[in-house]
Scaffold this motif. Structure first.
Motif, PDB file in Angstrom:
ATOM      1  N   LEU A   1     -23.126 -40.741 -11.804  1.00 14.21           N
ATOM      2  CA  LEU A   1     -22.133 -40.335 -12.804  1.00 14.21           C
ATOM      3  C   LEU A   1     -20.731 -40.368 -12.206  1.00 14.21           C
ATOM      4  CD1 LEU A   1     -21.440 -39.216 -15.593  1.00 14.21           C
ATOM      5  CD2 LEU A   1     -21.922 -36.921 -14.729  1.00 14.21           C
ATOM      6  N   LYS A   2     -20.632 -39.913 -10.944  1.00 10.81           N
ATOM      7  CA  LYS A   2     -19.326 -39.860 -10.299  1.00 10.81           C
ATOM      8  C   LYS A   2     -18.771 -41.272 -10.065  1.00 10.81           C
ATOM      9  CE  LYS A   2     -16.900 -37.886  -6.372  1.00 10.81           C
ATOM     10  NZ  LYS A   2     -16.942 -36.987  -5.227  1.00 10.81           N
ATOM     11  N   ASP A   3     -19.618 -42.173  -9.581  1.00 13.91           N
ATOM     12  CA  ASP A   3     -19.175 -43.562  -9.371  1.00 13.91           C
ATOM     13  C   ASP A   3     -18.718 -44.176 -10.686  1.00 13.91           C
ATOM     14  OD1 ASP A   3     -19.694 -43.419  -6.738  1.00 13.91           O
ATOM     15  OD2 ASP A   3     -21.589 -44.539  -6.801  1.00 13.91           O
ATOM     16  N   PHE A   4     -19.494 -43.913 -11.715  1.00 11.10           N
ATOM     17  CA  PHE A   4     -19.143 -44.422 -13.041  1.00 11.10           C
ATOM     18  C   PHE A   4     -17.770 -43.900 -13.462  1.00 11.10           C
ATOM     19  CE2 PHE A   4     -18.743 -43.377 -17.474  1.00 11.10           C
ATOM     20  CZ  PHE A   4     -18.972 -44.590 -18.100  1.00 11.10           C
ATOM     21  N   LEU A   5     -17.568 -42.588 -13.336  1.00 11.36           N
ATOM     22  CA  LEU A   5     -16.301 -42.000 -13.787  1.00 11.36           C
ATOM     23  C   LEU A   5     -15.133 -42.478 -12.927  1.00 11.36           C
ATOM     24  CD1 LEU A   5     -17.494 -38.396 -14.643  1.00 11.36           C
ATOM     25  CD2 LEU A   5     -16.485 -40.021 -16.251  1.00 11.36           C
ATOM     26  N   LYS A   6     -15.406 -42.682 -11.641  1.00  9.56           N
ATOM     27  CA  LYS A   6     -14.358 -43.175 -10.743  1.00  9.56           C
ATOM     28  C   LYS A   6     -13.855 -44.536 -11.251  1.00  9.56           C
ATOM     29  CE  LYS A   6     -15.333 -42.601  -6.296  1.00  9.56           C
ATOM     30  NZ  LYS A   6     -16.113 -43.028  -5.116  1.00  9.56           N
ATOM     31  N   ASN A   7     -14.796 -45.405 -11.575  1.00  6.73           N
ATOM     32  CA  ASN A   7     -14.419 -46.720 -12.090  1.00  6.73           C
ATOM     33  C   ASN A   7     -13.743 -46.624 -13.445  1.00  6.73           C
ATOM     34  OD1 ASN A   7     -15.367 -48.101  -9.882  1.00  6.73           O
ATOM     35  ND2 ASN A   7     -17.441 -48.257 -10.726  1.00  6.73           N
ATOM     36  N   PHE A   8     -14.258 -45.763 -14.266  1.00  3.72           N
ATOM     37  CA  PHE A   8     -13.662 -45.588 -15.595  1.00  3.72           C
ATOM     38  C   PHE A   8     -12.204 -45.129 -15.477  1.00  3.72           C
ATOM     39  CE2 PHE A   8     -12.512 -42.962 -19.215  1.00  3.72           C
ATOM     40  CZ  PHE A   8     -12.769 -43.833 -20.264  1.00  3.72           C
ATOM     41  N   LEU A   9     -11.954 -44.186 -14.575  1.00 11.00           N
ATOM     42  CA  LEU A   9     -10.593 -43.670 -14.412  1.00 11.00           C
ATOM     43  C   LEU A   9      -9.683 -44.716 -13.786  1.00 11.00           C
ATOM     44  CD1 LEU A   9     -11.312 -40.049 -13.152  1.00 11.00           C
ATOM     45  CD2 LEU A   9     -10.528 -40.731 -15.420  1.00 11.00           C
ATOM     46  N   LEU A  10     -10.208 -45.494 -12.862  1.00 10.69           N
ATOM     47  CA  LEU A  10      -9.371 -46.498 -12.191  1.00 10.69           C
ATOM     48  C   LEU A  10      -9.050 -47.676 -13.102  1.00 10.69           C
ATOM     49  CD1 LEU A  10     -10.831 -46.847  -8.573  1.00 10.69           C
ATOM     50  CD2 LEU A  10      -8.580 -45.967  -9.223  1.00 10.69           C
ATOM     51  N   TYR A  11     -10.043 -48.156 -13.840  1.00 10.87           N
ATOM     52  CA  TYR A  11      -9.867 -49.398 -14.598  1.00 10.87           C
ATOM     53  C   TYR A  11      -9.745 -49.203 -16.106  1.00 10.87           C
ATOM     54  CZ  TYR A  11     -11.098 -51.663 -10.232  1.00 10.87           C
ATOM     55  OH  TYR A  11     -11.116 -52.085  -8.925  1.00 10.87           O
ATOM     56  N   GLY A  12     -10.159 -48.049 -16.604  1.00 15.49           N
ATOM     57  CA  GLY A  12     -10.087 -47.817 -18.052  1.00 15.49           C
ATOM     58  C   GLY A  12     -11.240 -48.420 -18.822  1.00 15.49           C
ATOM     59  N   ILE A  13     -12.168 -49.072 -18.102  1.00 15.17           N
ATOM     60  CA  ILE A  13     -13.414 -49.544 -18.717  1.00 15.17           C
ATOM     61  C   ILE A  13     -14.530 -49.350 -17.695  1.00 15.17           C
ATOM     62  CG2 ILE A  13     -12.533 -51.248 -20.375  1.00 15.17           C
ATOM     63  CD1 ILE A  13     -12.972 -53.410 -18.306  1.00 15.17           C
ATOM     64  N   ALA A  14     -15.749 -49.199 -18.204  1.00 13.11           N
ATOM     65  CA  ALA A  14     -16.909 -49.116 -17.306  1.00 13.11           C
ATOM     66  C   ALA A  14     -18.153 -49.435 -18.134  1.00 13.11           C
ATOM     67  CB  ALA A  14     -17.005 -47.723 -16.681  1.00 13.11           C
ATOM     68  N   PHE A  15     -19.182 -49.900 -17.418  1.00 13.44           N
ATOM     69  CA  PHE A  15     -20.411 -50.320 -18.104  1.00 13.44           C
ATOM     70  C   PHE A  15     -21.617 -49.584 -17.553  1.00 13.44           C
ATOM     71  CE2 PHE A  15     -17.459 -53.856 -18.397  1.00 13.44           C
ATOM     72  CZ  PHE A  15     -17.612 -54.304 -19.701  1.00 13.44           C
ATOM     73  N   VAL A  16     -22.543 -49.265 -18.449  1.00 19.24           N
ATOM     74  CA  VAL A  16     -23.852 -48.760 -18.026  1.00 19.24           C
ATOM     75  C   VAL A  16     -24.894 -49.768 -18.493  1.00 19.24           C
ATOM     76  CG1 VAL A  16     -25.554 -46.907 -18.247  1.00 19.24           C
ATOM     77  CG2 VAL A  16     -23.124 -46.343 -18.082  1.00 19.24           C
TER      78      VAL A  16
END
Ligand SMILES: C[N+](C)(C)CCCC[C@H](N)C(=O)O
Ligand SMILES: O=C(O)CCC(=O)C(=O)O
Ligand SMILES: [Fe+2]
Length: 421
Positions: free
Chosen positions: A177-192
């Motif tokens: 979850l943390k890795d996901f949120l880190k990417n989401f915050l950095l790039y503004g998009i993320a995928f599961v």
């Protein structure tokens, strides 16, 4: 500029024969009266961890770790963390700020290696860690980003090879979850990835982050081209890049998209980093950037289809920046939903259209367009305050589901996991 001023003060102090007096007691009032200025550095050692301070008539000046900080006296009283002023169990202030005299000044100031001690005229003592003060000073905050981000175009995003997270890791591990949120915050998009293509599993993915924001579209929304709702999204037409719910006073912070089925052609999703485009405008057309930050706009959603009757209006500028450091925190861009401009005089309107054109041109640069075909199993999470989405027209049956989350709730869990947000 600062070092020049400091040098002046040092030489002035030397001229007056003021000696380093770290840790010495000085009655500020007496000191000011006797000099008539109240503007003397009481410690002259220039080493960076050294601390020196001046009691000015209307503010306290602190030089610590090479930064000059200025604090209002009421502020210094207001932020007192003593047991009677602040409850560390609830992290809430107990002090009644309105009872602090607006012309309050400390009667005594003392500094040691780590702490500054202020004694107020009524005898109450306030202590501040020097680190805490420099963290929480305006001067310190001004130089900091609230949220570090990596701005991207299609190539730089692809080259970054940001990994998707598997549904399992995302649901079952805090690191996932943390890795996901880190990417989401950095790039503004993320995928599961590997999410079962059901509405329930998509809902479960959303709820792993926080509760879903219920809107006029319900909690979970379904999207097919049946025009069941009065919006172009519910057709097969292409949709140009936009952010959603610009017609809310607070647009939704996160949106999930899960394509559950598509038998047909087209229908690719377009993603554009709105902040990357906006920063280009800031760099090359600062006046236009400022205009986009200040001219208020209305967006609206008027719907009368079937049983759905809605009239939403949201007001705010296209670009939103924090006033103290000018950092972007939200873009509101939806040409479909932009309402009549009737709160801006004609000459300003013309400038605004020119600024809007410059931003639109940036957003439309082909190199800024990231195109992805959403497939069942791959859930896309979009920062709706930053990244614009759109879609290609399509044929055949296409079914999407998704939902919105409030930005506060996303940042809440990010902070709890130790991320800067
Ligand atoms: C996402 N969902 C299908 C529920 C709604 C679509 C709403 C589209 C609207 N024009 C907007 O941009 O907000
Ligand atoms: O159909 C799509 O891919 C996206 C439509 C859209 O913009 C939305 O639902 O917010
Ligand atoms: Fe949309």
């Amino acid at each position: 500029m600062w070092s020049h001023k400091l040098a002046q003060l040092f030489s002035e102090a030397r001229r007056l024969g003021i000696k380093a007096a770290k840790g010495q007691h000085y009655g500020s009032a007496r000191f000011c009266r006797s000099t008539g200025i109240g503007n003397r550095y009481l410690s002259m050692a220039p080493a960076t961890q050294e601390c020196s301070w001046v009691l000015h008539k209307d503010h306290f000046e602190l030089l610590y770790s090479g930064t000059c900080m200025r604090f209002d006296y009421v502020w210094l009283r207001d932020h007192c963390r003593s047991a009677s002023c602040y409850n560390p169990k609830t992290n809430q202030r107990s002090l009644d700020t309105a009872s602090v005299e607006l012309d309050i000044r400390p009667a005594q100031v003392r500094v040691d290696e780590t702490t500054i001690y202020l004694t107020w005229p009524d005898g109450h003592m306030t202590r501040y860690g020097l680190e805490w003060l420099s963290q929480n000073s305006y001067e310190g905050q001004k130089q900091q980003l609230v949220q570090p981000r990596i701005l991207w175009n299609a190539n730089t995003y692809k080259e970054a090879n940001v990994p998707s997270i598997s549904y399992f890791d995302f649901l079952e591990t805090n690191e996932g979850l943390k890795d996901f949120l880190k990417n989401f915050l950095l790039y503004g998009i993320a995928f599961v990835d590997d999410v079962p293509a059901t509405r329930e599993d998509t809902e479960r993915a959303a709820q792993r982050i926080s509760h879903i924001r219920e809107t006029i579209y319900g909690k979970m929304w379904d999207l097919t081209s049946d025009f069941s709702r009065g919006d172009t999204a519910y057709t097969k037409l292409a949709l140009d890049r936009h952010t959603d719910t610009t017609y809310f006073q607070e647009p939704c912070g996160m949106q999930l998209f899960h394509c559950l089925r598509h038998e047909g052609t087209g229908g690719r999703t377009l993603l554009v980093d709105g902040f990357h485009a906006a920063e280009q405008v800031r760099q090359h057309h600062l006046e236009d950037f400022d205009l986009l930050c200040t001219v208020p706009l209305k967006h609206e959603y008027i719907e009368n289809v079937g049983a759905s009757h809605n009239h939403m209006v949201g007001i705010g500028p296209v670009l939103n920046v924090y006033p103290w450091n000018k950092e972007l925190y939200m873009i509101r861009y939806n040409n479909y939903d932009r309402a009549v401009i009737n709160t801006v005089p004609h000459d300003l309107v013309h400038h605004w259209y020119a600024a809007h054109r410059i931003l639109s041109n940036e957003l439309r640069r082909p190199e800024n367009e990231l195109w992805v075909k959403l497939k069942p199993g791959k859930v896309l999470f979009v920062d709706n305050w930053r990244v614009l989405h759109g879609r290609e027209s399509f044929t055949g049956f296409r079914q999407l589901c998704g939902c919105y989350l409030t930005r506060d709730d996303v940042l809440n869990i990010a902070r709890l996991l130790g991320l800067k947000a």
